[in-house]
Design an enzyme around this catalytic site. Structure first.
Site, short mmCIF file in Angstrom:
data_model
loop_
_atom_site.label_atom_id
_atom_site.label_comp_id
_atom_site.label_asym_id
_atom_site.label_seq_id
_atom_site.Cartn_x
_atom_site.Cartn_y
_atom_site.Cartn_z
N ASP A 210 6.40 39.54 66.99
CA ASP A 210 7.02 39.65 68.32
C ASP A 210 6.16 40.57 69.18
O ASP A 210 6.01 41.76 68.86
CB ASP A 210 8.44 40.23 68.16
CG ASP A 210 9.27 40.16 69.42
OD1 ASP A 210 8.70 39.91 70.50
OD2 ASP A 210 10.51 40.35 69.32
N ARG A 283 14.69 30.83 72.18
CA ARG A 283 15.38 31.95 71.50
C ARG A 283 16.75 32.30 72.09
O ARG A 283 17.36 33.27 71.67
CB ARG A 283 14.48 33.19 71.60
CG ARG A 283 13.15 33.02 70.89
CD ARG A 283 13.17 33.55 69.50
NE ARG A 283 13.46 34.95 69.47
CZ ARG A 283 14.17 35.55 68.51
NH1 ARG A 283 14.66 34.84 67.51
NH2 ARG A 283 14.38 36.85 68.54
N TRP A 402 9.07 47.25 77.90
CA TRP A 402 9.39 47.68 76.54
C TRP A 402 9.45 46.49 75.62
O TRP A 402 9.86 45.43 75.90
CB TRP A 402 10.71 48.44 76.46
CG TRP A 402 11.03 48.71 75.01
CD1 TRP A 402 10.34 49.54 74.18
CD2 TRP A 402 12.07 48.12 74.22
NE1 TRP A 402 10.88 49.50 72.91
CE2 TRP A 402 11.93 48.64 72.91
CE3 TRP A 402 13.07 47.20 74.50
CZ2 TRP A 402 12.78 48.27 71.87
CZ3 TRP A 402 13.93 46.84 73.47
CH2 TRP A 402 13.79 47.37 72.16
C1 CS2 Z 1 14.12 41.55 69.56
C2 CS2 Z 1 15.19 42.53 69.66
O1 CS2 Z 1 15.09 40.62 67.69
C3 CS2 Z 1 14.17 40.55 68.48
O2 CS2 Z 1 13.30 39.71 68.47
O3 CS2 Z 1 13.16 41.40 70.48
O4 CS2 Z 1 14.89 43.53 68.77
C4 CS2 Z 1 15.43 43.16 71.04
O5 CS2 Z 1 14.47 44.10 71.31
C5 CS2 Z 1 16.78 43.79 71.04
O6 CS2 Z 1 17.72 42.86 70.62
C6 CS2 Z 1 17.14 44.33 72.40
O7 CS2 Z 1 18.48 44.64 72.45
MG MG Z 2 12.29 39.47 70.21
#
Ligand code: CS2
Ligand code: MG
Length: 402
Positions: A210, A283, A402
């Protein structure tokens, strides 16, 4: 079946969750997940102050009509708060309909289309070695797919690495944690992570990564190309997806599969990417994309373009959402892969679930509705705590995605 009562329950068993409870004159209760990480109370208020009074007295079986009356009737359409609130109502109504008809929700969505829902686990490490050791743990537990995130040379505080091996929880009380991001070390380091992973873990396991919305289209194209030798299952959120035409550049330069959409709320957010075949996995998940009713529309559009479903399944959504996603993924034809971060123990003291992991797949039980029940008394032991997601800054202090 008339709705007699509807209310939200906010609790924090390990992290904050907003749960919608809808009661009916048939003595049945339905649950929906209304959690929006870091902005939880906005959705609770949207529901309590504006939506729930409209539901009292309505026929709970009229799911489609209630969905459109909440979406079109608000006038102010779309957006995460609105769509999470509508999603919670929608899921609670599907749960109720399953309970009324004495059948699991996947039966209402078309019926079982597969044995189980293949999941990927999260292998995180502050170093490449740590992430690979964690991945080995998942493979030993029978997982067929693992996401790898790690600290890299020159990038010690990356996205996706948190406390413990089982899951990471980025939200922090009172004030956001600050992470750093620099494209140079990141773009040099991630291919090293996957080169090592393939050398040590072999080729049977599917590997994922990711990028969490942090790259420019050119940087994303460079990373996708550099990762091609390691044959990732997907590279997630390579660029911030607001500027969807950016994905054309990424797509034209790499055949690494792309997964996008955990922050999307509606089919309108996804239709250009799907129609132009700029992604491989969508997603969007139940809670944030208007519930099962709307997610079905997105999946059906995606099927036309060879795009597969890959519902977001973090621990910052409650087991009610995961239960709903599993019923959806059990029934939808164009299923791809399901994210599974295991919830902490406390969460399962409040949310009693009927799903289980076997052979790298999650399986839903045949109990009526979603098969997830909420213990309100236990929830009272875990009061809400304000918490924030982290922010990311470049080395020189500039705020970054972020
Ligand atoms: C994410 C999550 O699961 C993922 O792929 O990108 O960790 C995301 O950062 C959080 O669900 C934000 O609340
Ligand atoms: Mg993610």
């Amino acid at each position: 079946m008339r709705i007699t009562d509807a209310r939200t329950l906010v609790c924090s068993p390990g992290r904050n969750f907003v749960t919608l409870l809808i009661e009916t004159d048939r003595g049945l209760r339905g649950y929906g997940d209304a959690t929006l990480n870091g902005r939880e109370l906005a959705v609770a208020s949207y529901l309590d102050d504006h939506v729930l009074p409209l539901l009292i007295g309505r026929d709970a079986t009229e799911i489609e009509d209630i969905w459109h009356s909440l979406y079109k009737g608000a006038y102010w359409r779309r957006g995460p708060v609105t769509m999470t609130a509508i999603g919670a109502v929608d899921v609670a109504l599907w749960d109720l309909k399953g309970k009324l008809l004495d059948t699991p929700v996947y039966n209402l969505l078309g019926g079982r289309a597969r044995r189980g829902v293949t999941v990927y686990g999260h292998a995180n490490g502050s170093t490449i070695d740590g992430a690979i050791a964690a991945a080995r743990g998942y493979i030993d537990m029978g997982y067929r797919a693992v996401r790898l995130q790690s600290g890299l040379p020159g990038l010690e505080q990356p996205y996706g690495v948190g406390r413990g091996d089982l899951y990471y929880e980025p939200a922090a009380p009172d004030h956001p944690i600050e992470e750093t991001f620099e494209p140079g070390p990141y773009l040099r380091g991630v291919p090293q992570l996957f080169e090592r992973a393939r050398a040590e873990l072999g080729w049977e396991v599917e590997l994922l990564h990711d990028a969490h919305h942090r790259l420019t289209p050119r940087e994303a194209a460079q990373l996708g190309k550099a990762l091609e030798p390691y044959q990732l299952f997907w590279l997630e959120d390579p660029v911030p997806a607001e500027a969807q035409e950016s994905l054309r550049l990424v797509r034209h330069h790499t055949v690494t599969p792309i997964a996008i959409g955990e922050v999307f709320n509606t089919i309108q957010d996804a239709h250009q990417l799907i129609g132009e075949q700029l992604l491989d996995y969508i997603r969007t998940t139940v809670a944030h994309a208007g519930g099962l009713t709307h997610l079905q529309r997105i999946a059906h559009l995606a099927e036309l373009y060879h795009v597969r479903t890959a519902c977001h399944g973090p621990t910052d959504l409650s087991p009610v959402n995961l239960g709903a996603a599993l019923h959806f993924q059990t029934a939808v034809h164009n299923f791809g892969l399901q994210e599974y971060m295991r919830h902490p123990e406390e969460a399962h003291e409040v949310f009693r679930v009927g799903y289980w992991l076997e052979e790298g797949m999650l399986h839903v039980s045949d109990s009526p509705g979603l098969g997830v029940e909420v213990d309100e008394e236990r929830a009272a032991d875990f009061p809400y705590q304000r918490a924030y997601l982290p922010v990311a800054r470049r080395w020189d202090g500039t705020v970054h995605s972020w």
